[in-house]
Design a protein around this motif. Structure first.
Motif, PDB file in Angstrom:
ATOM      1  N   MET A   1      13.638  -3.172  -4.154  1.00 52.28           N
ATOM      2  CA  MET A   1      12.318  -3.285  -3.523  1.00 52.28           C
ATOM      3  C   MET A   1      11.819  -1.902  -3.112  1.00 52.28           C
ATOM      4  O   MET A   1      12.597  -1.019  -2.800  1.00 52.28           O
ATOM      5  N   SER A   2      10.490  -1.734  -3.098  1.00 51.72           N
ATOM      6  CA  SER A   2       9.924  -0.438  -2.694  1.00 51.72           C
ATOM      7  C   SER A   2       9.786  -0.367  -1.185  1.00 51.72           C
ATOM      8  O   SER A   2       9.127  -1.213  -0.585  1.00 51.72           O
ATOM      9  N   LEU A   3      10.421   0.623  -0.608  1.00 49.77           N
ATOM     10  CA  LEU A   3      10.262   0.822   0.831  1.00 49.77           C
ATOM     11  C   LEU A   3       8.963   1.543   1.131  1.00 49.77           C
ATOM     12  O   LEU A   3       8.279   1.253   2.098  1.00 49.77           O
ATOM     13  N   ILE A   4       8.655   2.527   0.279  1.00 49.86           N
ATOM     14  CA  ILE A   4       7.430   3.297   0.453  1.00 49.86           C
ATOM     15  C   ILE A   4       6.704   3.340  -0.880  1.00 49.86           C
ATOM     16  O   ILE A   4       7.332   3.525  -1.923  1.00 49.86           O
ATOM     17  N   GLN A   5       5.389   3.154  -0.837  1.00 47.97           N
ATOM     18  CA  GLN A   5       4.596   3.289  -2.060  1.00 47.97           C
ATOM     19  C   GLN A   5       3.366   4.113  -1.771  1.00 47.97           C
ATOM     20  O   GLN A   5       2.699   3.899  -0.751  1.00 47.97           O
ATOM     21  N   LEU A   6       3.070   5.042  -2.643  1.00 43.47           N
ATOM     22  CA  LEU A   6       1.774   5.713  -2.612  1.00 43.47           C
ATOM     23  C   LEU A   6       0.950   5.094  -3.720  1.00 43.47           C
ATOM     24  O   LEU A   6       1.425   4.994  -4.856  1.00 43.47           O
ATOM     25  N   LYS A   7      -0.259   4.641  -3.379  1.00 39.14           N
ATOM     26  CA  LYS A   7      -1.119   4.035  -4.395  1.00 39.14           C
ATOM     27  C   LYS A   7      -2.380   4.851  -4.542  1.00 39.14           C
ATOM     28  O   LYS A   7      -3.203   4.887  -3.633  1.00 39.14           O
ATOM     29  N   HIS A   8      -2.510   5.498  -5.691  1.00 39.26           N
ATOM     30  CA  HIS A   8      -3.689   6.324  -5.986  1.00 39.26           C
ATOM     31  C   HIS A   8      -4.055   7.224  -4.825  1.00 39.26           C
ATOM     32  O   HIS A   8      -5.226   7.351  -4.467  1.00 39.26           O
TER      33      HIS A   8
ATOM     34  N   ASP B   1       6.674   5.343  -5.967  1.00 37.57           N
ATOM     35  CA  ASP B   1       7.360   4.476  -5.012  1.00 37.57           C
ATOM     36  C   ASP B   1       8.780   4.945  -4.745  1.00 37.57           C
ATOM     37  O   ASP B   1       9.380   5.645  -5.564  1.00 37.57           O
ATOM     38  N   VAL B   2       9.256   4.603  -3.578  1.00 40.58           N
ATOM     39  CA  VAL B   2      10.623   4.942  -3.182  1.00 40.58           C
ATOM     40  C   VAL B   2      11.368   3.624  -3.043  1.00 40.58           C
ATOM     41  O   VAL B   2      10.974   2.761  -2.263  1.00 40.58           O
ATOM     42  N   ARG B   3      12.438   3.472  -3.851  1.00 34.50           N
ATOM     43  CA  ARG B   3      13.136   2.184  -3.876  1.00 34.50           C
ATOM     44  C   ARG B   3      14.321   2.189  -2.926  1.00 34.50           C
ATOM     45  O   ARG B   3      14.928   3.229  -2.676  1.00 34.50           O
ATOM     46  N   GLU B   4      14.626   1.019  -2.441  1.00 29.63           N
ATOM     47  CA  GLU B   4      15.699   0.897  -1.460  1.00 29.63           C
ATOM     48  C   GLU B   4      17.021   1.417  -2.022  1.00 29.63           C
ATOM     49  O   GLU B   4      17.409   1.076  -3.138  1.00 29.63           O
ATOM     50  N   GLY B   5      17.698   2.265  -1.254  1.00 28.42           N
ATOM     51  CA  GLY B   5      19.027   2.741  -1.620  1.00 28.42           C
ATOM     52  C   GLY B   5      19.073   3.916  -2.567  1.00 28.42           C
ATOM     53  O   GLY B   5      20.129   4.489  -2.783  1.00 28.42           O
ATOM     54  N   GLU B   6      17.942   4.323  -3.128  1.00 30.65           N
ATOM     55  CA  GLU B   6      17.983   5.424  -4.098  1.00 30.65           C
ATOM     56  C   GLU B   6      17.816   6.780  -3.408  1.00 30.65           C
ATOM     57  O   GLU B   6      17.426   6.862  -2.248  1.00 30.65           O
ATOM     58  N   THR B   7      18.161   7.816  -4.152  1.00 37.02           N
ATOM     59  CA  THR B   7      17.851   9.171  -3.719  1.00 37.02           C
ATOM     60  C   THR B   7      16.848   9.733  -4.709  1.00 37.02           C
ATOM     61  O   THR B   7      17.167   9.989  -5.868  1.00 37.02           O
ATOM     62  N   LEU B   8      15.621   9.878  -4.219  1.00 35.74           N
ATOM     63  CA  LEU B   8      14.531  10.356  -5.064  1.00 35.74           C
ATOM     64  C   LEU B   8      14.326  11.836  -4.784  1.00 35.74           C
ATOM     65  O   LEU B   8      14.227  12.252  -3.627  1.00 35.74           O
TER      66      LEU B   8
ATOM     67  N   LEU C   1       2.736  12.259   3.943  1.00 37.86           N
ATOM     68  CA  LEU C   1       1.974  11.033   3.696  1.00 37.86           C
ATOM     69  C   LEU C   1       2.902   9.827   3.802  1.00 37.86           C
ATOM     70  O   LEU C   1       2.546   8.787   4.367  1.00 37.86           O
ATOM     71  N   MET C   2       4.119   9.979   3.260  1.00 40.57           N
ATOM     72  CA  MET C   2       5.068   8.859   3.255  1.00 40.57           C
ATOM     73  C   MET C   2       5.399   8.401   4.663  1.00 40.57           C
ATOM     74  O   MET C   2       5.639   7.222   4.906  1.00 40.57           O
ATOM     75  N   MET C   3       5.450   9.361   5.594  1.00 42.21           N
ATOM     76  CA  MET C   3       5.854   9.009   6.956  1.00 42.21           C
ATOM     77  C   MET C   3       4.642   8.824   7.861  1.00 42.21           C
ATOM     78  O   MET C   3       4.794   8.677   9.069  1.00 42.21           O
TER      79      MET C   3
ATOM     80  N   PRO D   1      -3.850   9.928   3.749  1.00 43.26           N
ATOM     81  CA  PRO D   1      -4.487  10.328   2.491  1.00 43.26           C
ATOM     82  C   PRO D   1      -6.006  10.330   2.651  1.00 43.26           C
ATOM     83  O   PRO D   1      -6.556   9.541   3.429  1.00 43.26           O
ATOM     84  N   THR D   2      -6.665  11.238   1.918  1.00 49.76           N
ATOM     85  CA  THR D   2      -8.131  11.255   1.929  1.00 49.76           C
ATOM     86  C   THR D   2      -8.653  10.054   1.145  1.00 49.76           C
ATOM     87  O   THR D   2      -9.702   9.501   1.446  1.00 49.76           O
ATOM     88  N   GLN D   3      -7.898   9.688   0.091  1.00 47.47           N
ATOM     89  CA  GLN D   3      -8.251   8.495  -0.684  1.00 47.47           C
ATOM     90  C   GLN D   3      -6.975   7.761  -1.057  1.00 47.47           C
ATOM     91  O   GLN D   3      -5.903   8.364  -1.069  1.00 47.47           O
ATOM     92  N   GLY D   4      -7.106   6.495  -1.370  1.00 48.46           N
ATOM     93  CA  GLY D   4      -5.922   5.721  -1.731  1.00 48.46           C
ATOM     94  C   GLY D   4      -5.173   5.289  -0.483  1.00 48.46           C
ATOM     95  O   GLY D   4      -5.656   5.472   0.632  1.00 48.46           O
ATOM     96  N   GLU D   5      -3.982   4.691  -0.689  1.00 48.15           N
ATOM     97  CA  GLU D   5      -3.273   4.227   0.491  1.00 48.15           C
ATOM     98  C   GLU D   5      -1.769   4.378   0.339  1.00 48.15           C
ATOM     99  O   GLU D   5      -1.239   4.605  -0.738  1.00 48.15           O
ATOM    100  N   VAL D   6      -1.103   4.250   1.478  1.00 48.94           N
ATOM    101  CA  VAL D   6       0.348   4.318   1.514  1.00 48.94           C
ATOM    102  C   VAL D   6       0.848   2.991   2.078  1.00 48.94           C
ATOM    103  O   VAL D   6       0.282   2.465   3.041  1.00 48.94           O
ATOM    104  N   LEU D   7       1.883   2.439   1.450  1.00 49.03           N
ATOM    105  CA  LEU D   7       2.403   1.144   1.888  1.00 49.03           C
ATOM    106  C   LEU D   7       3.851   1.292   2.358  1.00 49.03           C
ATOM    107  O   LEU D   7       4.618   2.053   1.770  1.00 49.03           O
ATOM    108  N   TRP D   8       4.179   0.583   3.403  1.00 48.55           N
ATOM    109  CA  TRP D   8       5.584   0.465   3.808  1.00 48.55           C
ATOM    110  C   TRP D   8       5.983  -0.992   3.576  1.00 48.55           C
ATOM    111  O   TRP D   8       5.254  -1.900   3.986  1.00 48.55           O
TER     112      TRP D   8
END
Ligand SMILES: Nc1ncnc2c1ncn2[C@@H]1O[C@H](COP(=O)(O)OP(=O)(O)OP(=O)(O)O)[C@@H](O)[C@H]1O
Ligand SMILES: [Mg+2]
Lengths: 263, 257
Positions: free
Chosen positions: A1-8, A25-32, A48-50, A55-62
């Motif tokens: 599952m994605s813990l963090i996602q940047l969308k556009h 996206d940053v997936r659970e348990g991985e080292t990106l 932006l992730m934290m 972001p000026t445009q787009g969104e970040v999801l947790w």
């Protein structure tokens, strides 16, 4: 599952565009691992992730939900799942090393003093510092590499589920760099930590990366070219035939020398 | 012009955010700031107050002597001091000493990412950094103003009686006849507003400091310039307000200006 996602997600400071239409996206348990030239926006991406920047445009999801759909209070609470190692350590210079590392614990968790001392000393040892030597020092009395490691101990003290490392080995000697690399691996294996690592250190890339994303500076791109020029494993990256990736990973100045001379 | 409007809007939002987070900070946080703001400002406040008293005496003496009203000297010195010059000059002095250093301190924290680090560790930066500084200025700047007033009265009296030869009895007799609680209070209320303005503008500039030593220097300078303007503006607005309000309270009475 994605813990963090940047969308556009795009980010500009005034008229300076730094990030354009980043989806990641940053997936659970991985080292990106994020790589790319100086100034291409890696630190901004981590902020932006934290939600230290918006972001000026787009969104970040947790956890699949836009950060902005939460209340200020919820954001503050959920942000504690993250640990952030700042590029310049960002230690509080009016506090001692001990107070720095204990800061998050004291601020958020009602722990008995003995437990705080235990955690602080333990984390300092993890990053290769001797507690007895450093705890009473002020950040100004430490070397750059020591400050960085105190910053790392401070972030790890909160036992975050997600660690964001901004150049964890920059300024460290090769041996200490490897201690930190091992620490990143160990936290992933033992504490199931998810990590995002920004680095210029190819040893770190080889050693810790499950997945690599490479950014390219907007100033060198045409308006319709994507800013993320590579995504894949370390092995793919080292074998990539994209000249930009190749050049970066091997650290070749190439045509840049003539460009600089012309400028 | 547009920038000016935006700045005022930004400052207002910043102040509201600060009010939202207001609470009494822990001792370890607030006392050092109180000490910085209050105790360490006492020397400059003594100097400021001391000179205003004497300067007023020197300036007013000739004109009063010409009309044979030397004995009224105390009135003009003391009224001007508590209503106007004491609060304004003390505030301007503190905008330099306290405000600029706050802007530089927070500016440094901004550019070295310490403010981000606070957020990252679950401490709200406004609550942690701005609220204690605001409280310190809000509470201590009026107190420092009262000290400046007191020293100014003392130095004005000493200079008038010892150097200019005004009779001490008449000096105080006329002063007490004319000076009202309203004058004193309006001066103190002004200083409360000055204190709030100093803290809010200084913290706001620090929070929005640009990168590097240059950015921090700019934040400190801007903090002083903006606060200077704000103090003059507040002084003018409140001065007008207090004058009008005096007639509302005591219709028909003539205010001593
Ligand atoms: N708070 C800010 N205000 C204005 N500009 C900023 C800010 N933060 C970053 N920038 C700009 O954004 C660009 C990208 O910065 P960033 O710190 O993300 O680079 P980076 O990829 O981390 O580089 P490095 O490898 O040197 O750390 C830079 O040109 C920088 O000047
Ligand atoms: Mg960076």
């Amino acid at each position: 599952m994605s813990l963090i996602q940047l969308k556009h997600a795009s980010k500009s400071f005034g008229s300076q565009h730094v990030l354009r239409d980043i989806t990641l996206d940053v997936r659970e348990g991985e080292t990106l691992v994020l790589i790319g030239e100086s100034g291409c926006g890696k630190s901004v991406t981590m902020k932006l992730m934290m939600d230290l920047l918006e972001p000026t445009q787009g969104e970040v999801l947790w956890d699949g939900r836009p950060i902005r759909s939460r209340s200020e209070k919820q954001i503050t609470r959920e942000r504690l799942k993250f640990g952030y190692l700042f590029q310049q350590a960002a230690l509080f210079d009016s506090l001692t090393v001990f107070e720095n590392v204990a800061f998050g614990l004291r601020q958020n968790k009602r722990l008995p003093e003995q437990k705080v001392v235990e955690t602080v000393h333990g984390r300092l040892r993890d990053v290769g510092l001797s507690p007895d030597v450093v705890v009473d020092k002020k950040p100004a009395e430490l070397s750059g590499g020591m400050r960085k490691r105190v910053g790392l101990a401070r972030a790890l003290a909160m036992s975050p589920a997600i660690m964001l490392y901004d150049e964890p080995t920059t300024g460290l000697d090769p041996i200490m760099s490897d201690v930190i690399n091992e620490l990143i691996l160990r936290t992933r294996d033992r504490e199931k930590m998810t990590s995002v690592v920004v680095t210029h250190d190819m040893h770190t890339v080889r050693k810790v990366a499950d997945r690599i994303v490479m950014f390219y500076p907007l100033t060198r791109l045409k308006p319709d070219e994507p800013q993320i020029i590579f995504e894949g494993t370390a092995k793919d990256a080292f074998a990539s035939d994209d000249p930009r990736v190749h050049q970066f990973i091997r650290g070749e100045a190439g045509e840049r020398l003539t460009e600089l001379a012309a400028a | 012009m547009l920038d000016g409007v935006r700045l005022v809007g930004d400052l207002t939002l910043f102040a509201l955010k600060m009010v939202w987070w207001i609470n009494w900070p822990r001792g370890g946080v607030i006392w050092p700031i109180m000490y910085q703001t209050g105790v360490l400002s006492i020397p400059v406040i003594l100097i400021t107050g001391g000179f205003i008293g004497m300067v007023l005496a020197v300036q007013a003496y000739d004109q009063f002597a010409m009309m044979g009203m030397e004995n009224q000297l105390g009135t003009v010195i003391n009224v001007t001091l508590v209503k106007e010059l004491g609060p304004v000059l003390a505030a301007l002095m503190l905008a330099g000493r306290v405000g600029s250093s706050m802007a530089a301190e927070l500016g440094t924290m901004r550019v070295t990412e310490q403010i981000d680090a606070l957020t990252a560790l679950g401490a709200n930066p406004v609550r942690f950094l701005v609220v204690p500084r605001f409280l310190a200025c809000f509470l201590l700047i009026p107190l420092l103003t009262i000290v400046a007033d007191g020293i100014g009265m003392l130095s004005g009296w000493i200079f008038s009686t010892k150097v200019l030869g005004v009779h001490s009895f008449y000096y105080w007799h006329h002063s007490f006849n004319f000076i009202t609680a309203y004058d004193v209070l309006s001066g103190v209320i002004k200083s409360v507003f000055f204190g709030a303005a100093i803290a809010i503008i200084a913290c706001h500039r620090g929070f929005h400091s640009e990168a590097g030593a240059e950015g921090v220097g700019k934040a400190a300078t801007e903090s002083f310039v903006y606060t200077f303007i704000a103090i003059l503006l507040i002084d003018f607005l409140l001065g007008t307000f207090f004058m009008k309000f005096y007639y509302v309270l005591w219709p028909g009475d003539v205010a001593m200006v």
